[in-house]
Each structure stands twice: as C-alpha cells, then as structure tokens.
Write an enzyme that holds these catalytic residues in place. Structure first.
Site, PDB file in Angstrom:
ATOM      1  NE  ARG A 139      -3.804  -2.038   2.030  1.00 50.48           N
ATOM      2  CZ  ARG A 139      -4.077  -2.792   2.935  1.00 50.48           C
ATOM      3  NH1 ARG A 139      -2.955  -2.876   4.002  1.00 50.48           N
ATOM      4  NH2 ARG A 139      -4.739  -3.915   3.059  1.00 50.48           N
ATOM      5  CE  LYS A 161      -1.898  13.477 -14.627  1.00 53.58           C
ATOM      6  NZ  LYS A 161      -2.364  13.930 -16.037  1.00 53.58           N
ATOM      7  CD  GLU A 203       5.252  15.494 -23.173  1.00 56.99           C
ATOM      8  OE1 GLU A 203       4.509  16.413 -22.885  1.00 56.99           O
ATOM      9  OE2 GLU A 203       4.627  14.356 -22.914  1.00 56.99           O
ATOM     10  CE  LYS A 245       4.030  17.046 -14.753  1.00 55.88           C
ATOM     11  NZ  LYS A 245       4.493  15.755 -15.535  1.00 55.88           N
ATOM     12  CD  GLU A 255      -5.472  15.574 -15.692  1.00 54.88           C
ATOM     13  OE1 GLU A 255      -4.264  15.454 -15.596  1.00 54.88           O
ATOM     14  OE2 GLU A 255      -6.238  15.460 -16.359  1.00 54.88           O
ATOM     15  NE  ARG A 259      -0.622  16.371 -13.050  1.00 52.16           N
ATOM     16  CZ  ARG A 259       0.185  15.714 -12.397  1.00 52.16           C
ATOM     17  NH1 ARG A 259      -0.117  15.657 -11.084  1.00 52.16           N
ATOM     18  NH2 ARG A 259       1.177  14.960 -13.086  1.00 52.16           N
ATOM     19  CG  ASN A 263      -3.211  15.391 -20.166  1.00 47.65           C
ATOM     20  OD1 ASN A 263      -2.000  14.902 -20.538  1.00 47.65           O
ATOM     21  ND2 ASN A 263      -3.928  15.420 -19.185  1.00 47.65           N
ATOM     22  CG  HIS A 266      -0.309  14.667 -23.847  1.00 42.72           C
ATOM     23  ND1 HIS A 266       0.202  15.906 -24.049  1.00 42.72           N
ATOM     24  CD2 HIS A 266       0.273  14.018 -23.132  1.00 42.72           C
ATOM     25  CE1 HIS A 266       1.286  15.880 -23.525  1.00 42.72           C
ATOM     26  NE2 HIS A 266       1.512  14.715 -23.030  1.00 42.72           N
ATOM     27  CG  HIS A 270      -2.915   9.658 -24.560  1.00 43.39           C
ATOM     28  ND1 HIS A 270      -3.401  10.062 -23.378  1.00 43.39           N
ATOM     29  CD2 HIS A 270      -1.497   9.945 -24.444  1.00 43.39           C
ATOM     30  CE1 HIS A 270      -2.199  10.534 -22.508  1.00 43.39           C
ATOM     31  NE2 HIS A 270      -1.250  10.122 -23.295  1.00 43.39           N
ATOM     32  CG  HIS A 283       4.375   9.852 -24.752  1.00 42.08           C
ATOM     33  ND1 HIS A 283       2.958   9.568 -24.585  1.00 42.08           N
ATOM     34  CD2 HIS A 283       4.570  10.946 -23.920  1.00 42.08           C
ATOM     35  CE1 HIS A 283       2.419  10.741 -23.775  1.00 42.08           C
ATOM     36  NE2 HIS A 283       3.361  11.656 -23.652  1.00 42.08           N
TER      37      HIS A 283
HETATM   38  P1  NAD Z   1      11.050   5.346 -22.514  1.00 40.21           P
HETATM   39  O1  NAD Z   1      10.891   5.162 -21.299  1.00 40.21           O
HETATM   40  O2  NAD Z   1      10.452   4.214 -23.745  1.00 40.21           O
HETATM   41  O3  NAD Z   1      12.391   5.558 -23.103  1.00 40.21           O
HETATM   42  C1  NAD Z   1      12.826   5.843 -24.297  1.00 40.21           C
HETATM   43  C2  NAD Z   1      13.961   4.830 -24.761  1.00 40.21           C
HETATM   44  O4  NAD Z   1      15.149   5.534 -24.458  1.00 40.21           O
HETATM   45  C3  NAD Z   1      13.944   3.601 -24.205  1.00 40.21           C
HETATM   46  O5  NAD Z   1      14.323   2.606 -25.360  1.00 40.21           O
HETATM   47  C4  NAD Z   1      14.871   3.553 -23.142  1.00 40.21           C
HETATM   48  O6  NAD Z   1      15.494   2.361 -23.008  1.00 40.21           O
HETATM   49  C5  NAD Z   1      15.840   4.545 -23.706  1.00 40.21           C
HETATM   50  N1  NAD Z   1      16.707   5.298 -22.951  1.00 40.21           N
HETATM   51  C6  NAD Z   1      16.389   5.800 -21.671  1.00 40.21           C
HETATM   52  N2  NAD Z   1      17.399   6.510 -21.292  1.00 40.21           N
HETATM   53  C7  NAD Z   1      18.472   6.384 -22.068  1.00 40.21           C
HETATM   54  C8  NAD Z   1      19.781   7.180 -21.974  1.00 40.21           C
HETATM   55  N3  NAD Z   1      20.225   7.955 -21.210  1.00 40.21           N
HETATM   56  N4  NAD Z   1      20.623   6.590 -23.183  1.00 40.21           N
HETATM   57  C9  NAD Z   1      20.228   5.799 -24.046  1.00 40.21           C
HETATM   58  N5  NAD Z   1      18.883   5.236 -24.229  1.00 40.21           N
HETATM   59  C10 NAD Z   1      17.990   5.665 -23.184  1.00 40.21           C
HETATM   60  O7  NAD Z   1      10.097   6.613 -23.263  1.00 40.21           O
HETATM   61  P2  NAD Z   1      10.147   8.259 -22.629  1.00 40.21           P
HETATM   62  O8  NAD Z   1       9.742   9.021 -23.788  1.00 40.21           O
HETATM   63  O9  NAD Z   1      11.291   8.461 -21.761  1.00 40.21           O
HETATM   64  O10 NAD Z   1       8.735   8.237 -21.754  1.00 40.21           O
HETATM   65  C11 NAD Z   1       7.306   7.908 -22.347  1.00 40.21           C
HETATM   66  C12 NAD Z   1       6.367   7.387 -21.262  1.00 40.21           C
HETATM   67  O11 NAD Z   1       6.164   8.505 -20.476  1.00 40.21           O
HETATM   68  C13 NAD Z   1       5.028   6.995 -21.904  1.00 40.21           C
HETATM   69  O12 NAD Z   1       4.753   5.855 -21.452  1.00 40.21           O
HETATM   70  C14 NAD Z   1       4.198   8.255 -21.595  1.00 40.21           C
HETATM   71  O13 NAD Z   1       3.093   7.899 -21.186  1.00 40.21           O
HETATM   72  C15 NAD Z   1       4.798   8.443 -20.126  1.00 40.21           C
HETATM   73  N6  NAD Z   1       4.595   9.831 -19.666  1.00 40.21           N
HETATM   74  C16 NAD Z   1       4.397  10.252 -18.476  1.00 40.21           C
HETATM   75  C17 NAD Z   1       4.096  11.057 -17.980  1.00 40.21           C
HETATM   76  C18 NAD Z   1       3.698  11.212 -16.521  1.00 40.21           C
HETATM   77  O14 NAD Z   1       3.235  12.433 -16.152  1.00 40.21           O
HETATM   78  N7  NAD Z   1       3.753  10.319 -15.833  1.00 40.21           N
HETATM   79  C19 NAD Z   1       4.328  12.285 -18.670  1.00 40.21           C
HETATM   80  C20 NAD Z   1       4.612  12.111 -20.113  1.00 40.21           C
HETATM   81  C21 NAD Z   1       5.008  10.681 -20.483  1.00 40.21           C
HETATM   82  N1  GLY Z   2       2.027  14.802 -18.390  1.00 44.32           N
HETATM   83  C1  GLY Z   2       0.665  15.356 -17.918  1.00 44.32           C
HETATM   84  C2  GLY Z   2       0.758  15.405 -16.272  1.00 44.32           C
HETATM   85  O1  GLY Z   2       1.541  15.113 -15.613  1.00 44.32           O
HETATM   86  O2  GLY Z   2      -0.335  15.926 -15.933  1.00 44.32           O
END
Ligand code: NAD
Ligand code: GLY
Length: 383
Positions: A139, A161, A203, A245, A255, A259, A263, A266, A270, A283
């Site tokens: 939890r 998130k 972003e 942010k 949100e 917030r 998006n 997005h 999405h 993404h």
């Molecule tokens: P990712 O996590 O898939 O990383 C992208 C690629 O880069 C992967 O292949 C990874 O292994 C590689 N990588 C990571 N760091 C590296 C480095 N330093 N050197 C070489 N390779 C590296 O993708 P992302 O773009 O980081 O994240 C996308 C995800 O984030 C999506 O799932 C999206 O929904 C999520 N997201 C969440 C929020 C939130 O608020 N929680 C906001 C925006 C996006």
């Molecule tokens: N990436 C959108 C949020 O964090 O609200």
C-alpha cells in the site's frame, strides 16, 4: 488561465550554470525537490544525507542498465545496506500488468518491507511503472525518480502520475503517487538516441503555448543547441519545464481542473499511440502531431490565428517531430480517432474534452462538436 510560476531555488554553489539547481514542488507533506545538474548519479549527497532504508531496489530496463545501473548502485550503496537491480524489458509495449508484476516478484523475493526504497532509473516507461509499483506494494513504499530521457526529466518524473497501459487506452490503470525526490543528471542525455531527444522536445515545446510564450521564444531560438545536446541549453530547458510543471501540479495535484492543460496535444496523441499499437510512434512523436491537431482545433474555434498554428507547427518540425498524424483506420480514420479519444481520462460521460490554446500562452479545456473534430483530423492526417 495564466500560470504564475514560483522561483526555482538554486541551493548550492551558484558559481556557474553547471552547479546543481533545485526546483521545489510544493505539495504540503508530499513536497519534494527536483535536482538538476551534472554528475549527479555519482553524488551520494544529492540522494540525501545519512543512512536510508536498509534495502533499495533500482528498477531500470535492459537498455539503461548496462549504461548507468552500476554507477547508481555504487552511489546508493553509501545510503542502503543492500541495493538490488531489476532490469525490465525495454519499450512502451511492456508498460503492462505482466511486466509490472516482475517488480512485485523482485520485491517479495528480496523480502522488501515498507521502508524499502524504489529507484526508477530510466525513461517515462520505467518511471511510470516503478511509481505505480511503489504506490501499490504494501500500500505504498518510498520511491525516487532518476529520469534518463529528456522527456522524463522535463515531464514524466515530476508530478506523481504513475500508470500502465491497457490495450484500449493509454495510462488507464494507475495512481497519483509522488516521489520523494527527482534527480535529473544531464550527463545521461549524452547517450540518448536523437529520435528520443526529439520526442522529449515535444514536451518541452508544450509548455510554451500553455503557459509561457517567452519560453516558447527561447525554445525557438535555441532549438539547434537543444538538438545538439548543448548542456547549457538542456539545463535551462529542463529547469524551466520543471518550474512550469511544478507550478501547475502544486495548484492541482490530482487534475481536478488546471492540471489538464499539461495534456495539450495528448488527447490526439494517446489515440495515435493506442491506434497504431504502443511503441509504433514514440509518445513524444504522437504528442508532436497531436499538438498540431489541437492547435488547428483551437484555430477552428477562433481562439488563435493561423499564424500561431503555423509557428507552432514549424517549431515541432524543427524539433524533428512529425507534424501530421498517421492514418490509423483506412475505412474511417476520424471515426477511429474519435472512438479512441472517448476512452481518454478527461472524457466525461462519453464526451471528449480537449485542451485548446485560448490565446498564446494560455490553455483551456473544451468540449467540441464531433464534426469539427472530424474536419481537423481529416485535414491533419497523412493520407
Ligand atoms: P521510454 O521510457 O520508452 O525511453 C525511451 C527509450 O530511451 C527507451 O528505449 C529507453 O530504454 C531509452 N533510454 C532511456 N534513457 C536512455 C539513455 N540515457 N541513453 C540511451 N537510451 C536511453 O520513453 P520516454 O519518452 O522516456 O517516456 C515515455 C513514457 O512516459 C510514456 O509511457 C508516457 O505515457 C509516459 N509519460 C508519463 C508522464 C507522467 O506524467 N507520468 C508524462 C509524459 C509521458
Ligand atoms: N504529463 C501530464 C501530467 O503530468 O499531468
């Protein structure tokens, strides 16, 4: 609505830009710092003074582990008696239940207790999954974000998130769960593939139209430096993005209103990710094309002019991102987009709610007639 941003607080040594800077995210007892600097993976003090919990689990993936896991483990060994590493398979397609369960398996195998700290070492996929695992295990256990992509440093590691995907919708299963700390080491961006850097820039670009046109101007001027991985430019982009942010999340953590502006692009994005299959478009790429569609929608509603849409489109293209959405259904492309967007978390009673630009630097959330959305999708998708 305009977003007033708090000042970031450079806590230590202010001699030059490479000294660690901190952005504070104010959430009462869940407040934390975002450290931004170089060489931070090797700096034990950045992760906190004194001893931490007895055990720690670094969750990473098969790509990032060989690059950075050893360095982080060495540093964390100064705080935790036992530091374990779990490398998940890499990719958005693995952001799902079965892979999430590997984190619980590892925690149980190591006899992890409620104080065991999870460290998310990776991009947004690792960060979102580790955060969700931390929210669920017993939890709730403490976790720290160590983002290694630009996208994760400017967005996903901040704000709490956490989620996994469902085949029918992106990030549909998750929780709001804040980390204890976010450590953005700019050095790790040097190994990031160019396509991933561009995805992160989507972003970064987002923050301008929704909150800060002066930052938008700065990104336009510095796009070449950002794409060349210039450390000064990246430091500013990460810091300013985190400041914006932090201000938004500080005002609306869960949100209930404001917030949602984060998006921007997005809702369309999405739909692209789910429609094509997770991992086909990154993404950030989906958000890039999605922002063009959302800007076109804003223009169709009379909220911004065509010149603004063109300026945003040009900047997204300059970042190396697609500006036209893909066709995800040859028979009824707009219909498929609309069906996918109805699963969006902002939808209410099946009605899609879009983040639109209500004048440069200001965002709003609106319901829009399907016919108008269809015409924008028809215009904005590659044939
Ligand atoms: P990712 O996590 O898939 O990383 C992208 C690629 O880069 C992967 O292949 C990874 O292994 C590689 N990588 C990571 N760091 C590296 C480095 N330093 N050197 C070489 N390779 C590296 O993708 P992302 O773009 O980081 O994240 C996308 C995800 O984030 C999506 O799932 C999206 O929904 C999520 N997201 C969440 C929020 C939130 O608020 N929680 C906001 C925006 C996006
Ligand atoms: N990436 C959108 C949020 O964090 O609200």
């Amino acid at each position: 609505m305009r977003i007033a941003c708090p000042k970031s607080v450079p806590i230590r040594k202010q001699k030059d830009f490479m000294q660690t800077q901190y952005v504070h995210i104010a959430l009462d007892e869940r407040s934390y710092a975002i450290a931004i600097g170089v060489g931070l993976l090797g700096e034990a003090a950045t992760f906190g003074e004194g001893a931490g919990s007895a055990q720690a689990l670094v969750v990473t993936n098969e790509t990032v582990a060989p690059l950075y896991a050893d360095a982080l483990v060495r540093t964390l060994a100064q705080r935790h008696a036992r530091v374990h590493v779990l490398a998940l398979p890499d990719g958005e397609a693995h952001k799902r239940w079965e892979i999430l369960n590997l984190i619980f398996d590892a925690l149980l195998a190591h006899g992890a207790d409620r104080k065991t700290t999870l460290y998310a070492l990776g991009g947004g996929v690792v960060g979102d999954m580790t955060g969700f695992a931390a929210a669920c295990y017993m939890r709730g256990v403490p976790f720290v974000q160590v983002p290694t992509t630009l996208l994760a440093q400017v967005d996903s590691s901040v704000g709490g998130k956490t989620a996994i995907n469902h085949p029918q919708g992106k990030n549909m299963i998750g929780a709001f769960y804040q980390p204890l700390l976010v450590v953005c080491d700019l050095d790790v961006l040097k190994t990031l593939p160019a396509r991933e850097l561009s995805a992160g820039l989507a972003e970064v670009i987002k923050y301008g139209p929704i909150a800060d046109m002066a930052f938008f101007d700065w990104v336009e001027t510095n796009m070449a430096a950002l794409r060349a991985c210039d450390a000064v430019a990246l430091a500013h982009a990460v810091k300013r993005s985190c400041e914006i942010k932090a201000a938004v999340v500080g005002a609306d953590e869960r949100e209930t209103g404001l917030r949602a502006v984060l998006n921007f692009g997005h809702t369309f994005g999405h739909a692209i990710e789910a429609g094509l299959g997770y991992g086909q478009w990154l993404h950030g790429e989906a958000v890039g094309a999605g922002m063009v569609m959302a800007a076109e929608l804003s223009c169709a509603l009379g909220l911004v002019d065509a010149a603004f849409v063109q300026r945003l489109t040009d900047l997204i293209a300059a970042a190396g991102l697609p500006v036209r959405g893909p066709v995800i259904d040859a028979a009824d492309n707009a219909g498929r987009y609309l069906a996918l967007m109805r699963v969006d978390k902002k939808a209410e009673a099946g009605e899609i709610r879009f983040v639109v630009i209500d004048g440069p630097g200001r965002a709003a959330v609106r319901s829009v007639p399907d016919e108008l959305v269809r015409s924008v999708i028809d215009r904005c998708c590659a044939s």
